[in-house]
Design an enzyme around this catalytic site. Sequence first.
Site, PDB file in Angstrom:
ATOM      1  N   ALA A 228     133.926  64.223  49.882  1.00  0.00           N
ATOM      2  CA  ALA A 228     132.886  63.985  50.893  1.00  0.00           C
ATOM      3  C   ALA A 228     131.585  64.654  50.491  1.00  0.00           C
ATOM      4  CB  ALA A 228     133.353  64.504  52.247  1.00  0.00           C
ATOM      5  N   GLY A 229     130.510  63.919  50.578  1.00  0.00           N
ATOM      6  CA  GLY A 229     129.217  64.493  50.238  1.00  0.00           C
ATOM      7  C   GLY A 229     128.097  63.705  50.879  1.00  0.00           C
TER       8      GLY A 229
ATOM      9  N   LYS B 227     114.414  65.783  49.987  1.00  0.00           N
ATOM     10  CA  LYS B 227     113.007  66.131  50.269  1.00  0.00           C
ATOM     11  C   LYS B 227     112.591  67.135  49.215  1.00  0.00           C
ATOM     12  CE  LYS B 227     111.096  64.538  54.171  1.00  0.00           C
ATOM     13  NZ  LYS B 227     110.107  63.543  54.067  1.00  0.00           N
TER      14      LYS B 227
ATOM     15  N   TYR C  27     120.908  69.374  47.515  1.00  0.00           N
ATOM     16  CA  TYR C  27     122.069  68.667  46.971  1.00  0.00           C
ATOM     17  C   TYR C  27     122.511  69.300  45.649  1.00  0.00           C
ATOM     18  CZ  TYR C  27     124.879  64.690  45.373  1.00  0.00           C
ATOM     19  OH  TYR C  27     125.899  63.893  44.917  1.00  0.00           O
TER      20      TYR C  27
END
Lengths: 451, 427, 284
Positions: free
Chosen positions: A292-293, A298, A357
């Site tokens: 899951a990610g 931004k 991220y």
Amino acid sequence: MSDWYRDFANSGVGTTITKQLGLPRPAELRRYEPGQPLLPGAAVVGSAGEGRLRDELTRLLKDDGVTVVSPVTVDGGTDGERLAAVLLDATGLTGPTDLAAAHDFLAPAVKRLAPSGRVLVLADPPAGTSSPAQAAARQALEGLVRSLAKELRSGSTANLVHVPLGAEASLASPLRFFLSGRSAYVDGQVLAVTTAELPDAADAEQPLAGKVAVVTGAARGIGAAIARVLARDGAHVVAVDVPAAGEQLAQVANEVGGTAVALDITGDDAGPRLAAQLVARHGGVDVVVHNAGITRDKLLVNMDAARWNSVMAVNLQAQLDITQALLDTEGALKPDARVVSVSSQSGIAGNRGQTNYAASKAGVIGMVRSWAPEFAERGATINAVAPGFIVTEMTAKMPLGTREVGSRLNSLQQGGLPVDVAETIAWLAQPGSAGVNGQVVRVCGQSLLGA
Amino acid sequence: MAPQTRKAAIVGGNRIPFARSNGAYARASNQDMLTATLDGLVARFGLQGQQVGEVVAGAVLKHARDFNLTRESVLGSRLSAATPAYDVQQACGTGLEAAVLVANKIALGQLESGIAGGVDTTSDAPMALNEDMRRVLLAVNNAKTLQQRLSALAGIRPGQLIPEVPRNAEPRTGLAMGDHAAITAAEWEIGREEQDELTVRSHHNLAAAYDRGFFDDLVTPFLGLTRDQNLRPDTSVEKLAKLKPVFGQGEGATMTAGNSTPLTDGASAVLLASDEWAAEHDLPVLAHLVDAQTAAVDYVHGGEGLLMAPAYAVPVLLARNGLTLQDFDFYEVHEAFASTVLATLKAWESPEYCKEKLGLDAPLGSIDRAKLNVHGSSLAAGHPFAATGGRIVATLAKTLHEAGPGKRGLISICAAGGQGVVAILES
Amino acid sequence: MTRTVLDAPPALPALFARAALTARGRGGDLPDTRLARLGVEVDPAHLADYARVCRFPLADSLPVTYPHLLAFPLQVALMTDRAFPLALPGLVHVRNQIDQLAPIGIGAALDVEVWAERFAGHVRGATVDLCATVSAGGAEVWRSRSTYLARGATAPDGAPDADVSVSVGELKRVNAQWQVPADTGRRYAAVSGDVNPIHLSGVTAKAFGFKRAIAHGMWVTSRTLAALAGRLPEALSVDVAFRKPLLLPATVTLSTEQAGGGWDVAVRNATAGTEHLLGTIRPS
């Protein structure tokens, strides 16, 4: 969209045009299908120096039904068939002068390599010697393999496996992986194996038979592909995703004959809840895939706390918490469990607009390396897989230009597919992969980024 | 034959979020919704290709083509095609009655596992041919010659073209259910504010349950809907007070669109089994269905309210199980209308009513309101008639399981036709 | 190769009209053209209509045959273009292959691309394949190959032989019998946009040499797949051959038989036994 550029470049007119313009011609990769022979053709095994693996390699290949031809024919003749794989045992290197033998063996052999061929070099880890000359020669192989991977065409790959003394038995599983279609998009990588207690050989078609595998983020994309591949290899898949994705999740679970668990993995009690269910319903878990990610891109200066925190919570903290909960819950994690964390190329190379991220995905690598010794003690492993440019719903949202460029910036000149990531994970999940621990395997087609 | 009975275990449940009429499921049929619900249950418990003993479900509003709705849904689902199924219908009691039927067969040893469910759509409701028109068409169909056919068709009058739309009304009284409930509300002097308060609690409880993930393993999204469409987490007594009454008349009219359940589409299913079957399949046992009771009242000529039958069923059930109304940790009283819940509770508190109508020496007494519908009920979730029972059984079973072993819950569901179905669950 | 991306689906009635007017004077090789639409989203209401006509359950994923509806207008646009060597009126759909690689969710944005290939010789004329690929999120999820026969047409020199047969088991047992009403063609035309006159009414069908209106091959395919709902693999290959036209109205039988992890199917006339559709469905 289909890979229109690849199709075009391989069409009659396209071939001519791309050749004339010097444009890349991405190849159709050989991908794994059950029942397939390990290699579509013959393999050649050579050595540089007095290696210790050559006989073992030849035996393993023959056990898997591979025809092994002798390097002499390759060297001399031009009539022999094309080679599906070229293997070099470089464990005999004592210093840089021995490398000439590597070149002597590889050059004619690689020339004869068939499309989607495999070059695999096996060597001792550079750190395993006190001789500077020997360490230099061993390290030199990385430069050789990585450059060769860039020179290979037609979907062929080159990879290097470090086999320390005493870990020879751990080689079988990586060997099969790198030669098979499972490693289609793994190129230019260096993998290290370690000594480990290896189980009896599993059913080659169903290496995960009888295993229970939990996959987070399984409702779509790479997660769904992982669920499918693990189920194909025999595992019962416990598919986890957020409650809002429940419908697709149920569909994936029903498709693979698994179990759907709607769960927000960032919830306070998510780890204990999942662990309790795995114990009660499945008697524990053999394979854990932290897939899951999320992304909330931004530039750092414009990034609000919510973006930062949500990415960290899902991509990193949840992996830590769930793994810890499984370790803490009696009977949850089988002694010989396999944990595979999905990291990312961004975590290795960095990516503009993705400080959050990339931080989370780099963090995953740190986590895996830190936990590896503890896992090894109990006969388990924990590894990370770092996908490069994989064609998914996420990438589909990118502007066409970015997407096209991104998918070509690698030695295989194309984006990978979710199944490529899934195959790599399924390989790490195999009982036979006990000797692969604390590794980061990039599934990136040897991306130019962060190489 | 089994020497003695056993208690059926409730393993878990699944439902799709409930949608407002002509909302997210406007184009979905009963069969679509029930099939999706079964598939969600299959995914949750890994039942792909497996045969469960029986699937029992029903719908209140049914097309003629859906005569074998449940079996058809099973055939379209991921369950084994060798799974038998049958339809039942007891108005809003359908879902609970289906669960009782499955539980009883498990108790008798006739089944090891079974699925009980229900589904209803008010969006895709059947329309019947006008009765006169139907007769004309039957005559046409029976005609042997063209001439006979033409002469039969000549009997059609414009008025006959108007179809009969099913109404949420009692055939024998012609009154809508809300009108009936309004009469009862007036009789029991149920105030507007207490109805609105009950409604707000239902919404807040349901929203809180969703927020803490309580429904994660009870609900599977469908057609893009992830939560019940009727749920208003931010509703308040002040907001509800602004609504105009829609049932009842004049000053005494207290029932609004807020404190009455809206027309809803949805489906639910519950997996029941013997303890042995559950253990064999490594599945949890959330609770057991201990006992159940139905009752009916003469709401037409007997002077009783249409939705008051549960008031009669509960004391019978309590007596048989040697319990008092206060011996429960949780109460699930179906909120057809806020006033229905309040009138029922008031009836149990009334010495007069309990003596005269229920034949009891003492009133059943009051309940601790904090134990009532703790995870919300029909006012917030909506009420797709036959699906409500499955929703309540699964919700209460999980509530009891969370509370720990030895907890007890009471379900009370009123139904059209002056009927009621009630049941006891224990963890 | 040229690739044209369209912003909206082409209007089919206009295309059919144009096809009729420009039917003469065609010839030559297949155009090296691809037509595409990007980011196509499925209208749930339309999906519901389609599901009803074909008897598919309405769920969160598309019926196997649904993407054909997205590809078909583009294929017609390709065929009606003057560069296309065969005249659309009179083309008969003789075989259809579909590979669904993964279930397609209702919400997915789909990229659709079509092209023509494999101009082949046939004993009664020539065949051409209209191909389509559908991708969701960059990955191909669905592809199809529709083979059309142009009676009396001539394939270019050196063209391969047409391959229009599908082999199935004996399929002796009748599993279902369907009454196919006279308006089936009109109902399917309304949801599919395939307003080819041979499907719409007896009168319009007669103009093209059919005794009565005939059912769409893709409707028969869809109806057959719908009959197997819940019993199909999620990733599957469907290969059907359209044999004799199904004249409307009709009573037909469906025979199914498990084979190769999937099914062999046959749709035949209930009384005469004439074969309308033979097909195989296999996990892929």
